[in-house]
Design an enzyme around this catalytic site. Structure first.
Site, PDB file in Angstrom:
ATOM      1  N   ASP A   1      50.016  52.697 -37.519  1.00  0.00           N
ATOM      2  CA  ASP A   1      50.695  51.410 -37.547  1.00  0.00           C
ATOM      3  C   ASP A   1      52.188  51.539 -37.277  1.00  0.00           C
ATOM      4  O   ASP A   1      52.748  52.642 -37.283  1.00  0.00           O
ATOM      5  CB  ASP A   1      50.446  50.696 -38.887  1.00  0.00           C
ATOM      6  CG  ASP A   1      50.530  51.627 -40.102  1.00  0.00           C
ATOM      7  OD1 ASP A   1      51.075  52.734 -39.958  1.00  0.00           O
ATOM      8  OD2 ASP A   1      50.053  51.237 -41.167  1.00  0.00           O
TER       9      ASP A   1
ATOM     10  N   ASN B   1      47.144  47.565 -53.101  1.00  0.00           N
ATOM     11  CA  ASN B   1      46.233  46.417 -52.997  1.00  0.00           C
ATOM     12  C   ASN B   1      44.975  46.768 -52.198  1.00  0.00           C
ATOM     13  O   ASN B   1      44.224  45.890 -51.806  1.00  0.00           O
ATOM     14  CB  ASN B   1      46.953  45.216 -52.361  1.00  0.00           C
ATOM     15  CG  ASN B   1      47.395  45.496 -50.927  1.00  0.00           C
ATOM     16  OD1 ASN B   1      47.117  46.566 -50.382  1.00  0.00           O
ATOM     17  ND2 ASN B   1      48.066  44.541 -50.321  1.00  0.00           N
TER      18      ASN B   1
ATOM     19  N   HIS C   1      44.904  48.299 -49.241  1.00  0.00           N
ATOM     20  CA  HIS C   1      44.999  48.290 -47.777  1.00  0.00           C
ATOM     21  C   HIS C   1      44.903  49.696 -47.191  1.00  0.00           C
ATOM     22  O   HIS C   1      45.230  50.684 -47.847  1.00  0.00           O
ATOM     23  CB  HIS C   1      46.246  47.542 -47.275  1.00  0.00           C
ATOM     24  CG  HIS C   1      47.559  48.237 -47.481  1.00  0.00           C
ATOM     25  ND1 HIS C   1      48.724  47.567 -47.802  1.00  0.00           N
ATOM     26  CD2 HIS C   1      47.914  49.545 -47.369  1.00  0.00           C
ATOM     27  CE1 HIS C   1      49.716  48.424 -47.879  1.00  0.00           C
ATOM     28  NE2 HIS C   1      49.251  49.629 -47.625  1.00  0.00           N
TER      29      HIS C   1
ATOM     30  N   GLU D   1      45.377  44.351 -44.477  1.00  0.00           N
ATOM     31  CA  GLU D   1      45.638  43.781 -45.793  1.00  0.00           C
ATOM     32  C   GLU D   1      44.392  43.053 -46.316  1.00  0.00           C
ATOM     33  O   GLU D   1      43.512  42.673 -45.530  1.00  0.00           O
ATOM     34  CB  GLU D   1      46.807  42.800 -45.695  1.00  0.00           C
ATOM     35  CG  GLU D   1      48.131  43.448 -45.276  1.00  0.00           C
ATOM     36  CD  GLU D   1      48.838  44.156 -46.429  1.00  0.00           C
ATOM     37  OE1 GLU D   1      48.166  44.720 -47.322  1.00  0.00           O
ATOM     38  OE2 GLU D   1      50.079  44.149 -46.427  1.00  0.00           O
TER      39      GLU D   1
HETATM   40  C1  F6R Z   1      51.075  54.040 -43.532  1.00  0.00           C
HETATM   41  C2  F6R Z   1      50.037  53.113 -43.888  1.00  0.00           C
HETATM   42  C3  F6R Z   1      49.867  52.565 -45.256  1.00  0.00           C
HETATM   43  C4  F6R Z   1      50.138  53.572 -46.365  1.00  0.00           C
HETATM   44  C5  F6R Z   1      49.949  52.924 -47.730  1.00  0.00           C
HETATM   45  C6  F6R Z   1      50.272  53.880 -48.853  1.00  0.00           C
HETATM   46  O1  F6R Z   1      50.983  54.398 -42.174  1.00  0.00           O
HETATM   47  O2  F6R Z   1      49.302  52.764 -43.029  1.00  0.00           O
HETATM   48  O3  F6R Z   1      48.559  52.059 -45.378  1.00  0.00           O
HETATM   49  O4  F6R Z   1      49.271  54.663 -46.215  1.00  0.00           O
HETATM   50  O5  F6R Z   1      50.760  51.798 -47.838  1.00  0.00           O
HETATM   51  O6  F6R Z   1      51.638  54.162 -48.816  1.00  0.00           O
HETATM   52  P1  F6R Z   1      52.290  55.280 -49.734  1.00  0.00           P
HETATM   53  O7  F6R Z   1      51.740  56.578 -49.276  1.00  0.00           O
HETATM   54  O8  F6R Z   1      53.769  55.152 -49.457  1.00  0.00           O
HETATM   55  O9  F6R Z   1      51.919  54.955 -51.132  1.00  0.00           O
END
Ligand code: F6R
Length: 248
Positions: free
Chosen positions: A67, A136, A138, A143
């Site tokens: 992403d 959440n 995701h 989302e």
């Molecule tokens: C990042 C991504 C997100 C993160 C998720 C967890 O490329 O796609 O889905 O993997 O938000 O983020 P952290 O590791 O910062 O807790």
């Protein structure tokens, strides 16, 4: 599903890096799907160290990231392209033209999403997709919602994701409100999905993803239907899942 409980963030990082290194050794020209965020930083540092000290090579690898924030330039210090350069790509021997991140500045984001899916398809799909997990539920920036979205698409980030990511920006107001994300289709088509989690604030999401119902309200729950998932976590992140008797 294979589950590894490791000792703290460092143990989780080392195990995650080991799984990625095994993929690189087994198939040097593999397609690696990569994630940003705090979770994979330690694994990327370990991979860089194994490259530096042990000759682990990324020379034939193609990387596709999950992403990118919409509206951030590649050299913006909070863009995911910048993150990948600084945390991994600049420290290993991956060929510059073989790292792919959605273009957050694309004039036509819908066309960029289509290009990204075509690219992944033309590469033959993803051999190993590394995922972090949002609080959440995701994955990528898929989302919680009413449906699983298959293709790469533009998403509105939820207030909880904006709040979670505000720690990287001067304030929540600076967090982009939209992102381009790989959809559930490419993630589910990956031949191996590795989910890395650390810390108590992920425990509920881990529980809901792997032993709750499969629902788009918890996007990661779709992984229960994937034939080859590895979950790597530390004790706090896995606590509620293990208390509930483990993955469904
Ligand atoms: C990042 C991504 C997100 C993160 C998720 C967890 O490329 O796609 O889905 O993997 O938000 O983020 P952290 O590791 O910062 O807790």
């Amino acid at each position: 599903m294979r589950l590894y409980q490791e000792n703290g963030y460092d143990g989780m990082s080392r195990r995650t890096a080991g799984i990625i290194a095994a993929q690189l050794i087994a198939k040097p020209d593999c397609v690696l799907g990569l994630a940003t965020g705090s979770t994979p930083v330690g694994a990327y540092q370990q991979l860089a160290a194994w490259h530096r000290e042990g000759g682990l090579s990324f020379q034939e690898v193609t990387c596709v990231n999950l992403d990118e924030y919409k509206g951030l330039a590649p050299d913006h210090d909070q863009s995911y392209r910048y993150f990948m350069q600084h945390n991994l790509f600049d420290h290993v021997d991956v060929r510059p033209g073989f790292t792919n991140v959605p273009d957050g500045l694309a004039a036509d984001p819908a066309a960029e999403c289509l290009r990204y899916d075509t690219l992944i398809r033309d590469l033959g799909g993803i051999d190993l997709q590394l995922l972090g997990l949002g609080r959440n539920g995701h994955i990528g920036f898929n989302e919680p919602g009413d449906a699983f979205v298959r293709p790469t698409h533009v998403v509105d980030l939820t207030p909880s994701t904006i709040e979670a990511n505000a720690r990287f920006f001067a304030n929540a107001g600076e967090v982009p409100r939209q992102a381009l994300t790989m959809g559930i289709g490419a993630i589910m088509a990956a031949r191996h999905v590795v989910v890395a989690v650390s810390g108590a604030d992920k425990a509920q999401a881990v529980h809901d993803a792997f032993c709750g119902p499969v629902t788009p309200q918890v996007p990661a729950s779709i992984l229960q239907l994937h034939p080859h998932v590895t979950l790597v976590g530390d004790a706090p992140a896995l606590k509620l899942l293990l208390e509930a008797g483990g993955p469904a």
